[in-house]
Design an enzyme around this catalytic site. Structure first.
Site, mmCIF file in Angstrom:
data_model
loop_
_atom_site.group_PDB
_atom_site.id
_atom_site.type_symbol
_atom_site.label_atom_id
_atom_site.label_comp_id
_atom_site.label_asym_id
_atom_site.label_seq_id
_atom_site.Cartn_x
_atom_site.Cartn_y
_atom_site.Cartn_z
ATOM 1 N N GLU A 224 4.543 -1.864 -1.230
ATOM 2 C CA GLU A 224 4.694 -2.741 -0.066
ATOM 3 C C GLU A 224 3.938 -4.046 -0.291
ATOM 4 O O GLU A 224 4.396 -5.122 0.135
ATOM 5 C CB GLU A 224 4.158 -2.031 1.184
ATOM 6 N N GLU A 225 2.809 -3.946 -0.968
ATOM 7 C CA GLU A 225 1.966 -5.120 -1.174
ATOM 8 C C GLU A 225 2.525 -6.078 -2.224
ATOM 9 O O GLU A 225 1.970 -7.144 -2.454
ATOM 10 C CB GLU A 225 0.555 -4.686 -1.585
ATOM 11 N N ASP B 37 -5.310 0.451 4.664
ATOM 12 C CA ASP B 37 -4.010 -0.175 4.508
ATOM 13 C C ASP B 37 -3.380 0.382 3.240
ATOM 14 O O ASP B 37 -3.599 -0.146 2.161
ATOM 15 C CB ASP B 37 -4.198 -1.692 4.423
ATOM 16 N N HIS C 296 -7.375 -6.046 2.890
ATOM 17 C CA HIS C 296 -7.308 -6.869 1.678
ATOM 18 C C HIS C 296 -8.671 -7.458 1.306
ATOM 19 O O HIS C 296 -8.755 -8.530 0.708
ATOM 20 C CB HIS C 296 -6.266 -7.996 1.820
ATOM 21 N N HIS D 265 3.239 3.048 3.607
ATOM 22 C CA HIS D 265 3.333 2.719 2.179
ATOM 23 C C HIS D 265 2.216 3.374 1.379
ATOM 24 O O HIS D 265 1.114 3.613 1.875
ATOM 25 C CB HIS D 265 3.410 1.210 1.936
ATOM 26 N N ASP E 85 0.907 0.105 10.316
ATOM 27 C CA ASP E 85 0.360 -0.678 9.216
ATOM 28 C C ASP E 85 -0.569 -1.759 9.767
ATOM 29 O O ASP E 85 -0.168 -2.546 10.624
ATOM 30 C CB ASP E 85 1.511 -1.317 8.429
ATOM 31 N N ASP F 71 0.884 2.300 -1.581
ATOM 32 C CA ASP F 71 -0.003 1.478 -2.393
ATOM 33 C C ASP F 71 -1.130 0.854 -1.593
ATOM 34 O O ASP F 71 -1.017 0.615 -0.391
ATOM 35 C CB ASP F 71 0.782 0.387 -3.121
#
Length: 411
Positions: free
Chosen positions: A176-177, A142, A383, A79, A200, A81
């Site tokens: 994706e997030e 990520d 995150h 992904h 991921d 983002d």
């Protein structure tokens, strides 16, 4: 290989591509489109064909097979983002060579440290080269570690003609997030694979083919407003109704009280004023039947709150976000999971199979008939501004990609 991976990784984290869950468009930010265009350029230089960026900034392409043997087409998904956790969208990476096992000063000016006492996982990587952020943002491993992985793997495949492979499809998806929005915009006619892999999150050796079933609920409450001088017996405070509704749920069935394969209902937000209020809930469970029971619990509690506030009005909307990858596994398609364990055995990597308390793009793609398990990038602490990426672990992740392609070619 580590040098090439680092160069690619730094190239891609330099493009701010933080998604924005408050937006309804896909992509939610134009930085993701910019990254897709950069990747299209890089993939074209590597000789991939059928490269296309959709109106939703989903980038797809194909590396054609270099042998005539009938080999199933495989896909790889990453992904575009990075997550929005109220940190800077601009990533300023910091490379620490030959990590000495001590605390890391991420940002001297702001006094931001990554302390071993709080993050003992750092000690596993003593003596290794590690990439950190400067503490003002996430690192972006990520999922840009996966993007670097795939680009280097494809570069190796296109320059080393001795490596045989079938058709390899790639898909780079936005948002994706934000509930896998990009994967849900994929045109699967441009991704005609037998199975696929996401790369991921997760530290060295981690394998995921079991994720949550996930959904959300939005409960809207309309109260009755009145001036305080004449409110008695008239006013119905929607914020208090929202609080009473939240109190109907089992406090032991929340994210902070559960672990492993235990599911939960999360009261994620309450917003309101004197006239109306909204309650947002996340619903998660690995077990499909229990997931459905949790949705029913919400509906039951809506009826209970209606009885407590007969003069208020209530609406409830429940939506499914993604499914459990494990529910898509069959005896016929499990081989793509078996390849992961074989690859790790041949590379000397200890497998660590986890039931993810979350989801991947594969959680949606698997519901579309393409089983899509996940393997590690090698990073830690996603995150957060404590995110870091050991380069030897990223190298192992790239070796996994190449080994999987090799195994698939052998049949």
């Amino acid at each position: 290989m580590q040098t090439r991976l680092l160069e690619r990784f730094l190239r891609y984290v330099a493009v701010p591509s933080q998604s924005d869950p408050q937006q309804t468009s896909v992509p939610t930010t134009m930085g993701q489109r910019q990254l897709a265009e950069l990747l299209q350029e890089d993939l074209s230089k590597l000789g991939l064909i059928d490269l296309e960026i959709s109106e939703f900034s989903v980038l797809t392409g194909r590396l054609p097979a270099n042998i005539a043997k009938d080999i199933p087409a495989v896909g790889f998904v990453a992904h575009l983002d990075t997550v929005n956790v109220n940190l800077s969208p601009v990533v300023k990476p910091k490379l620490v060579r030959d990590y000495d096992g001590n605390d890391i000063c991420l940002n001297g000016e702001q006094g931001i440290y990554l302390r071993v006492s709080e993050h003992p996982e750092l000690l596993k990587y003593k003596g290794q080269d590690i990439v950190f952020s400067d503490g003002t943002s996430v690192l972006g491993a990520d999922n840009k570690a996966a993007i670097a992985n795939l680009l280097v793997a494809l570069e190796i495949l296109t320059t080393d003609k001795e490596r045989e492979h079938g058709d390899i499809y790639v898909a780079f998806v936005p948002d994706e997030e934000c509930g896998l929005r990009g994967a849900k915009k994929m045109d699967f006619s441009k991704f005609p694979v037998a199975f696929a892999y996401t790369i991921d999150c997760c530290e060295l050796g981690e394998i995921v083919y079991e994720t949550f079933n996930a959904g959300n609920a939005v409960i809207k409450i309309k109260g009755v407003s009145a001036h305080p001088m004449s409110a008695k017996g008239v006013m119905v405070n929607p914020i208090l109704a929202a609080m009473d509704f939240a109190d109907l749920f089992d406090r032991s069935q929340t994210p902070e009280c559960t672990e492993g394969q235990e599911g939960y209902i999360w009261v994620k937000g309450i917003q309101g004023n004197q006239s109306e209020a909204t309650v947002n809930l996340d619903i998660r469970d690995h077990d499909k039947e229990k997931y459905e029971e949790r949705k029913q619990t919400i509906l039951t509690n809506v009826e209970k709150i209606k009885a407590l506030y007969p003069r208020a009005s209530f609406s409830c909307e429940i939506n499914d976000t993604y499914g459990n990858i494990a529910d898509a596994v069959t005896g016929d398609n499990r081989k793509c999971i078996d390849y992961i364990y074989t690859a790790m055995a041949e590379l000397g990597i200890e497998p660590k199979t986890i039931a993810m308390r979350g989801g991947t793009d594969g959680s949606y793609i698997s519901t579309q008939g393409i089983l899509t398990p996940n393997y590690f990038t090698g990073g830690h602490n996603f995150h957060s501004n404590c995110e870091f990426l050991p380069l030897p672990a990223l190298e192992k992740s790239c070796q996994m990609t190449l080994k999987l392609i090799e195994l698939i070619a052998k049949g």
